[in-house]
Design a protein around this motif. Structure first.
Motif, PDB file in Angstrom:
ATOM      1  N   MET A   1       0.836  -1.184   0.000  1.00  0.00           N
ATOM      2  CA  MET A   1       0.000   0.000   0.000  1.00  0.00           C
ATOM      3  C   MET A   1       0.875   1.239   0.000  1.00  0.00           C
ATOM      4  O   MET A   1       1.849   1.304   0.716  1.00  0.00           O
ATOM      5  N   THR A   2       0.523   2.191  -0.809  1.00  0.00           N
ATOM      6  CA  THR A   2       1.250   3.453  -0.856  1.00  0.00           C
ATOM      7  C   THR A   2       0.650   4.411   0.158  1.00  0.00           C
ATOM      8  O   THR A   2      -0.570   4.535   0.256  1.00  0.00           O
ATOM      9  N   ALA A   3       1.505   5.066   0.909  1.00  0.00           N
ATOM     10  CA  ALA A   3       1.046   6.043   1.893  1.00  0.00           C
ATOM     11  C   ALA A   3       0.373   7.212   1.172  1.00  0.00           C
ATOM     12  O   ALA A   3       0.710   7.542   0.035  1.00  0.00           O
ATOM     13  N   LYS A   4      -0.580   7.825   1.850  1.00  0.00           N
ATOM     14  CA  LYS A   4      -1.295   8.978   1.293  1.00  0.00           C
ATOM     15  C   LYS A   4      -1.218  10.113   2.296  1.00  0.00           C
ATOM     16  O   LYS A   4      -1.404   9.893   3.493  1.00  0.00           O
ATOM     17  N   SER A   5      -0.934  11.327   1.814  1.00  0.00           N
ATOM     18  CA  SER A   5      -0.774  12.485   2.696  1.00  0.00           C
ATOM     19  C   SER A   5      -1.905  13.494   2.531  1.00  0.00           C
ATOM     20  O   SER A   5      -2.500  13.611   1.459  1.00  0.00           O
ATOM     21  N   TYR A   6      -2.160  14.207   3.607  1.00  0.00           N
ATOM     22  CA  TYR A   6      -3.204  15.223   3.687  1.00  0.00           C
ATOM     23  C   TYR A   6      -2.594  16.438   4.374  1.00  0.00           C
ATOM     24  O   TYR A   6      -1.798  16.290   5.299  1.00  0.00           O
ATOM     25  N   ILE A   7      -2.998  17.634   3.971  1.00  0.00           N
ATOM     26  CA  ILE A   7      -2.478  18.855   4.589  1.00  0.00           C
ATOM     27  C   ILE A   7      -3.639  19.686   5.111  1.00  0.00           C
ATOM     28  O   ILE A   7      -4.638  19.893   4.414  1.00  0.00           O
ATOM     29  N   PHE A   8      -3.486  20.152   6.355  1.00  0.00           N
ATOM     30  CA  PHE A   8      -4.489  20.985   7.011  1.00  0.00           C
ATOM     31  C   PHE A   8      -3.802  22.260   7.495  1.00  0.00           C
ATOM     32  O   PHE A   8      -2.709  22.204   8.059  1.00  0.00           O
ATOM     33  N   HIS A   9      -4.461  23.386   7.301  1.00  0.00           N
ATOM     34  CA  HIS A   9      -3.962  24.666   7.800  1.00  0.00           C
ATOM     35  C   HIS A   9      -4.781  25.024   9.033  1.00  0.00           C
ATOM     36  O   HIS A   9      -6.023  25.042   8.984  1.00  0.00           O
ATOM     37  N   LEU A  10      -4.077  25.309  10.123  1.00  0.00           N
ATOM     38  CA  LEU A  10      -4.720  25.540  11.413  1.00  0.00           C
ATOM     39  C   LEU A  10      -4.421  26.963  11.869  1.00  0.00           C
ATOM     40  O   LEU A  10      -3.281  27.285  12.212  1.00  0.00           O
ATOM     41  N   ALA A  11      -5.429  27.800  11.878  1.00  0.00           N
ATOM     42  CA  ALA A  11      -5.249  29.220  12.181  1.00  0.00           C
ATOM     43  C   ALA A  11      -4.864  29.481  13.627  1.00  0.00           C
ATOM     44  O   ALA A  11      -4.164  30.441  13.925  1.00  0.00           O
ATOM     45  N   ASP A  12      -5.333  28.615  14.543  1.00  0.00           N
ATOM     46  CA  ASP A  12      -5.086  28.864  15.961  1.00  0.00           C
ATOM     47  C   ASP A  12      -5.284  27.574  16.765  1.00  0.00           C
ATOM     48  O   ASP A  12      -5.545  26.511  16.199  1.00  0.00           O
ATOM     49  N   GLU A  13      -5.162  27.699  18.079  1.00  0.00           N
ATOM     50  CA  GLU A  13      -5.309  26.534  18.950  1.00  0.00           C
ATOM     51  C   GLU A  13      -6.699  25.916  18.821  1.00  0.00           C
ATOM     52  O   GLU A  13      -6.848  24.688  18.812  1.00  0.00           O
ATOM     53  N   ALA A  14      -7.717  26.749  18.697  1.00  0.00           N
ATOM     54  CA  ALA A  14      -9.084  26.237  18.565  1.00  0.00           C
ATOM     55  C   ALA A  14      -9.222  25.364  17.319  1.00  0.00           C
ATOM     56  O   ALA A  14      -9.896  24.327  17.346  1.00  0.00           O
ATOM     57  N   ALA A  15      -8.574  25.746  16.234  1.00  0.00           N
ATOM     58  CA  ALA A  15      -8.622  24.943  15.008  1.00  0.00           C
ATOM     59  C   ALA A  15      -7.901  23.608  15.210  1.00  0.00           C
ATOM     60  O   ALA A  15      -8.365  22.573  14.732  1.00  0.00           O
ATOM     61  N   THR A  16      -6.794  23.625  15.944  1.00  0.00           N
ATOM     62  CA  THR A  16      -6.064  22.391  16.229  1.00  0.00           C
ATOM     63  C   THR A  16      -6.934  21.447  17.045  1.00  0.00           C
ATOM     64  O   THR A  16      -7.023  20.247  16.755  1.00  0.00           O
ATOM     65  N   LEU A  17      -7.604  21.970  18.054  1.00  0.00           N
ATOM     66  CA  LEU A  17      -8.482  21.156  18.897  1.00  0.00           C
ATOM     67  C   LEU A  17      -9.668  20.610  18.095  1.00  0.00           C
ATOM     68  O   LEU A  17     -10.064  19.455  18.266  1.00  0.00           O
ATOM     69  N   ALA A  18     -10.219  21.444  17.216  1.00  0.00           N
ATOM     70  CA  ALA A  18     -11.364  21.015  16.400  1.00  0.00           C
ATOM     71  C   ALA A  18     -10.971  19.905  15.427  1.00  0.00           C
ATOM     72  O   ALA A  18     -11.718  18.925  15.265  1.00  0.00           O
ATOM     73  N   LEU A  19      -9.820  20.035  14.811  1.00  0.00           N
ATOM     74  CA  LEU A  19      -9.368  18.985  13.900  1.00  0.00           C
ATOM     75  C   LEU A  19      -9.088  17.694  14.673  1.00  0.00           C
ATOM     76  O   LEU A  19      -9.490  16.613  14.250  1.00  0.00           O
ATOM     77  N   ALA A  20      -8.433  17.807  15.805  1.00  0.00           N
ATOM     78  CA  ALA A  20      -8.138  16.623  16.620  1.00  0.00           C
ATOM     79  C   ALA A  20      -9.423  15.898  17.001  1.00  0.00           C
ATOM     80  O   ALA A  20      -9.469  14.658  17.006  1.00  0.00           O
ATOM     81  N   ALA A  21     -10.465  16.638  17.299  1.00  0.00           N
ATOM     82  CA  ALA A  21     -11.748  16.031  17.676  1.00  0.00           C
ATOM     83  C   ALA A  21     -12.322  15.186  16.535  1.00  0.00           C
ATOM     84  O   ALA A  21     -12.977  14.166  16.791  1.00  0.00           O
ATOM     85  N   LEU A  22     -12.064  15.565  15.294  1.00  0.00           N
ATOM     86  CA  LEU A  22     -12.566  14.792  14.155  1.00  0.00           C
ATOM     87  C   LEU A  22     -11.932  13.400  14.078  1.00  0.00           C
ATOM     88  O   LEU A  22     -12.519  12.474  13.519  1.00  0.00           O
ATOM     89  N   PHE A  23     -10.748  13.234  14.646  1.00  0.00           N
ATOM     90  CA  PHE A  23     -10.061  11.941  14.634  1.00  0.00           C
ATOM     91  C   PHE A  23     -10.694  10.954  15.610  1.00  0.00           C
ATOM     92  O   PHE A  23     -10.563   9.742  15.436  1.00  0.00           O
TER      93      PHE A  23
END
Length: 161
Positions: free
Chosen positions: A1-23
């Protein structure tokens, strides 16, 4: 299997927490996550957001001095490692590192390069970096199941933006 990459831009701590919650819903069956990035890049912030989204009620502190902080969340074992102060990867053998990677456990590993050769392979590798007053998160999915998770997370994130 070939690895696949994704890029996310996080404006602030709240965005980091929100993205983490999706996991959160995708990691309930266990996984190994490598969290990489310079000091202050947001590795522990991401871990905190994920653990709280999974249902942890208390503080989430960086296990810099203890090497590992265990959490029991809804009958799932979660282990948050910080290997920054690890002097020699062999120290991990003395603490029984392989036992932490049991099926169903979630392992979040900050500074995984310091444990090279003794850690389980990562399902997801998260690389955080600061660029022009915002954070960028590159996630590499190394397993086919992880690609399925990340496709769903990427879709949810893009719909919310």
């Amino acid at each position: 299997m070939t690895a696949k990459s994704y890029i996310f831009h996080l404006a602030d701590e709240a965005a980091t927490l929100a993205l983490a919650a999706l996991f959160s819903p995708y990691l309930r069956q266990g996984a190994v996550l490598y969290l990489q990035g310079d000091l202050g890049a947001g590795k522990t912030t991401f871990s905190r957001g994920l653990l709280q989204a999974m249902g942890h009620q208390g503080n989430v502190k960086s296990p810099t001095y203890t090497l590992v902080e265990p959490y029991s969340i809804c009958d799932q074992q979660v282990f948050h490692f910080d290997l920054y102060r690890l002097r020699d990867p062999e120290e991990l053998e003395f603490m029984g590192i392989r036992d932490y990677f049991s099926k169903g456990n979630l392992c979040l590993i900050e500074w995984p390069e310091r444990g090279y050769g003794l850690l389980a392979e990562a399902d997801l590798e998260l690389q955080l970096q600061i660029e022009q007053n915002q954070r960028q998160l590159r996630v590499t999915a190394n397993q086919s199941q992880a690609v399925v998770w990340m496709d769903a997370i990427d879709l949810q994130w893009n719909q919310a933006q």
